[in-house]
Design a protein around this motif. Structure first.
Motif, mmCIF file in Angstrom:
data_model
loop_
_atom_site.group_PDB
_atom_site.id
_atom_site.type_symbol
_atom_site.label_atom_id
_atom_site.label_comp_id
_atom_site.label_asym_id
_atom_site.label_seq_id
_atom_site.Cartn_x
_atom_site.Cartn_y
_atom_site.Cartn_z
ATOM 1 N N ASN A 207 18.220 35.556 12.919
ATOM 2 C CA ASN A 207 17.011 35.398 13.322
ATOM 3 C C ASN A 207 16.699 33.896 13.524
ATOM 4 N N VAL A 208 17.725 32.980 14.014
ATOM 5 C CA VAL A 208 17.754 31.568 14.231
ATOM 6 C C VAL A 208 17.004 31.119 15.552
ATOM 7 N N ARG A 209 16.383 30.147 15.736
ATOM 8 C CA ARG A 209 15.672 30.035 17.071
ATOM 9 C C ARG A 209 16.444 28.878 17.795
ATOM 10 N N ASN A 210 17.427 28.273 17.133
ATOM 11 C CA ASN A 210 18.291 27.355 18.112
ATOM 12 C C ASN A 210 19.440 27.194 17.030
ATOM 13 N N ASN A 211 20.454 26.102 17.959
ATOM 14 C CA ASN A 211 21.744 26.049 17.677
ATOM 15 C C ASN A 211 21.731 25.182 16.188
ATOM 16 N N ARG A 212 20.715 24.259 16.064
ATOM 17 C CA ARG A 212 20.617 23.389 14.824
ATOM 18 C C ARG A 212 20.306 24.386 13.717
ATOM 19 N N GLU A 213 19.541 25.331 13.642
ATOM 20 C CA GLU A 213 19.282 26.140 12.541
ATOM 21 C C GLU A 213 20.471 26.787 12.312
ATOM 22 N N TYR A 214 21.200 27.098 13.080
ATOM 23 C CA TYR A 214 22.206 28.305 12.957
ATOM 24 C C TYR A 214 23.463 27.177 12.271
ATOM 25 N N ASP A 215 23.616 26.052 12.727
ATOM 26 C CA ASP A 215 24.698 25.069 12.158
ATOM 27 C C ASP A 215 24.328 25.063 10.821
ATOM 28 N N ALA A 216 23.200 24.512 10.543
ATOM 29 C CA ALA A 216 22.614 24.308 9.140
ATOM 30 C C ALA A 216 22.925 25.522 8.112
ATOM 31 N N ILE A 217 22.609 26.664 8.524
ATOM 32 C CA ILE A 217 22.876 27.734 8.005
ATOM 33 C C ILE A 217 24.504 27.956 7.795
ATOM 34 N N THR A 218 25.257 27.832 8.709
ATOM 35 C CA THR A 218 26.443 27.912 8.600
ATOM 36 C C THR A 218 27.155 26.928 7.396
ATOM 37 N N LYS A 219 26.707 25.863 7.532
ATOM 38 C CA LYS A 219 27.191 24.823 6.486
ATOM 39 C C LYS A 219 26.899 25.341 5.004
ATOM 40 N N GLU A 220 25.630 25.746 5.041
ATOM 41 C CA GLU A 220 25.403 26.755 3.814
ATOM 42 C C GLU A 220 26.232 27.606 3.261
ATOM 43 N N VAL A 221 26.412 28.381 4.243
ATOM 44 C CA VAL A 221 27.680 29.351 3.776
ATOM 45 C C VAL A 221 28.924 28.914 3.583
ATOM 46 N N GLU A 222 29.457 27.870 4.311
ATOM 47 C CA GLU A 222 30.520 27.340 4.020
ATOM 48 C C GLU A 222 30.539 26.597 2.637
ATOM 49 N N LEU A 223 29.571 26.132 2.177
ATOM 50 C CA LEU A 223 29.143 25.445 0.904
ATOM 51 C C LEU A 223 29.408 26.460 -0.264
ATOM 52 N N GLN A 224 28.610 27.741 0.090
ATOM 53 C CA GLN A 224 28.837 28.563 -0.871
ATOM 54 C C GLN A 224 30.259 29.255 -0.975
ATOM 55 N N ARG A 225 31.059 29.226 0.151
ATOM 56 C CA ARG A 225 32.290 29.889 0.102
ATOM 57 C C ARG A 225 33.392 28.718 -0.780
ATOM 58 N N LEU A 226 33.076 27.556 -0.719
ATOM 59 C CA LEU A 226 33.772 26.551 -1.374
ATOM 60 C C LEU A 226 33.528 26.806 -2.687
ATOM 61 N N GLU A 227 32.077 26.894 -3.098
ATOM 62 C CA GLU A 227 31.697 26.960 -4.546
ATOM 63 C C GLU A 227 32.335 28.453 -4.979
ATOM 64 N N ILE A 228 32.664 29.475 -4.427
ATOM 65 C CA ILE A 228 33.186 30.448 -4.923
ATOM 66 C C ILE A 228 34.869 30.289 -5.187
ATOM 67 N N GLN A 229 35.389 29.529 -4.175
ATOM 68 C CA GLN A 229 36.751 29.152 -4.375
ATOM 69 C C GLN A 229 36.932 28.064 -5.645
ATOM 70 N N ILE A 230 36.267 27.327 -5.766
ATOM 71 C CA ILE A 230 36.247 26.317 -7.008
ATOM 72 C C ILE A 230 35.985 27.359 -8.462
ATOM 73 N N SER A 231 35.090 28.189 -8.219
ATOM 74 C CA SER A 231 35.076 29.103 -9.456
ATOM 75 C C SER A 231 36.066 29.825 -9.498
ATOM 76 N N GLU A 232 36.683 30.562 -8.638
ATOM 77 C CA GLU A 232 37.918 31.466 -8.656
ATOM 78 C C GLU A 232 39.183 30.675 -9.468
ATOM 79 N N LYS A 233 39.107 29.285 -8.828
ATOM 80 C CA LYS A 233 40.319 28.454 -9.545
ATOM 81 C C LYS A 233 39.970 28.019 -10.744
ATOM 82 N N LYS A 234 38.670 27.891 -10.955
ATOM 83 C CA LYS A 234 38.371 27.427 -12.558
ATOM 84 C C LYS A 234 38.511 28.716 -13.557
ATOM 85 N N ILE A 235 38.244 29.847 -12.944
ATOM 86 C CA ILE A 235 38.493 31.109 -13.789
ATOM 87 C C ILE A 235 39.933 31.293 -14.173
ATOM 88 N N LYS A 236 40.773 31.273 -13.052
ATOM 89 C CA LYS A 236 42.321 31.303 -13.141
ATOM 90 C C LYS A 236 42.844 30.244 -14.174
#
Length: 244
Positions: free
Chosen positions: A87-116
């Motif tokens: 539902n984004v209106r422009n590329n800037r909003e899309y890129d911002a959301i993409t960065k948030e998704v990448e950040l959360q995926r990075l958080e998942i990787q860190i958590s998985e590493k900490k769990i291991k």
């Protein structure tokens, strides 16, 4: 004056005889009492160590639970962000959301590493606990053996020791504090526990250094308390020489 000094020396000599008997009883026990205490301390140390490992494992399990919840939270945010991307209106909003998704995926990787890492540490702790419990069990067996051995020895002399301690309690009541403190101090500073001795064969009964005739005469007179000029022990009397 003479009888007063003589009575003091007699009381000191009686106390020395009692303490020497107690020393002999304790000598028979050897190092067993100390070995038992050392084993008890060692066992207590192992028990504290096992409890500490258990606490550390509990903390690691809490960390794992928190990291698993963090993964769920990140996955939930990712789904939310991916829905927003449609539902984004422009590329800037899309890129911002993409960065948030990448950040959360990075958080998942860190958590998985900490769990291991946490699971690995838990395995290590379990191994340490197993080793510590094995040593703990061995020390408990040693303690039971040493305690049993000590109890047998103690039981053989328990009644005699109890009587001697009662006699000692009575004996110290007849000795003034100044003399009793001196007696105790000397006993602590000599290897054989003899603070009060007699002159035997012209020598100190404690350190075996020669005692001059005049000094022996003074000791035998019981007019004053005399100590050995070499070892500091108190002279109670002069042993009478056998008449041939």
């Amino acid at each position: 004056m003479e009888s007063t000094v003589a009575s003091k020396l007699e009381a000191l000599m009686k106390l020395q005889q009692i303490d020497s008997q107690l020393d002999e009883i304790r000598r028979v026990r050897g190092d067993l009492p100390e070995e038992v205490r050392d084993l008890e301390d060692e066992i207590a140390g192992y028990e504290v160590r096992v409890n500490k490992f258990d606490e550390e494992i509990e903390n690691l399990n809490q960390t794992i639970a928190a990291r698993k919840q963090a993964i769920k939270d990140s996955e939930s945010l990712i789904r939310k962000y991916e829905d927003q991307q449609s539902n984004v209106r422009n590329n800037r909003e899309y890129d911002a959301i993409t960065k948030e998704v990448e950040l959360q995926r990075l958080e998942i990787q860190i958590s998985e590493k900490k769990i291991k890492e946490a699971y690995y540490q838990i395995d290590q702790k379990h191994n340490e606990i197993a080793g510590t419990k094995q040593r703990l069990e061995e020390r408990r067996k040693d303690l039971n053996s040493k305690t049993g051995e000590l109890n047998v020895i103690v039981s053989e002399s328990e009644e005699e020791e109890r009587k001697l301690l009662a006699d000692r309690e009575k004996a110290v009541q007849n000795i003034e504090d100044r003399l009793l403190n001196a007696y105790t101090r000397i006993r602590q500073n000599v290897r054989n526990g003899l603070a009060v001795v007699t002159v035997k064969r012209d020598a100190c009964g404690g350190c075996f250094n020669t005692v001059p005739p005049q000094r022996q005469s003074d000791i035998a007179s019981h007019k004053k308390i005399i100590v050995c000029e070499h070892c500091g022990r108190i002279f109670a009397d002069v042993e009478q020489k056998a008449v041939i």
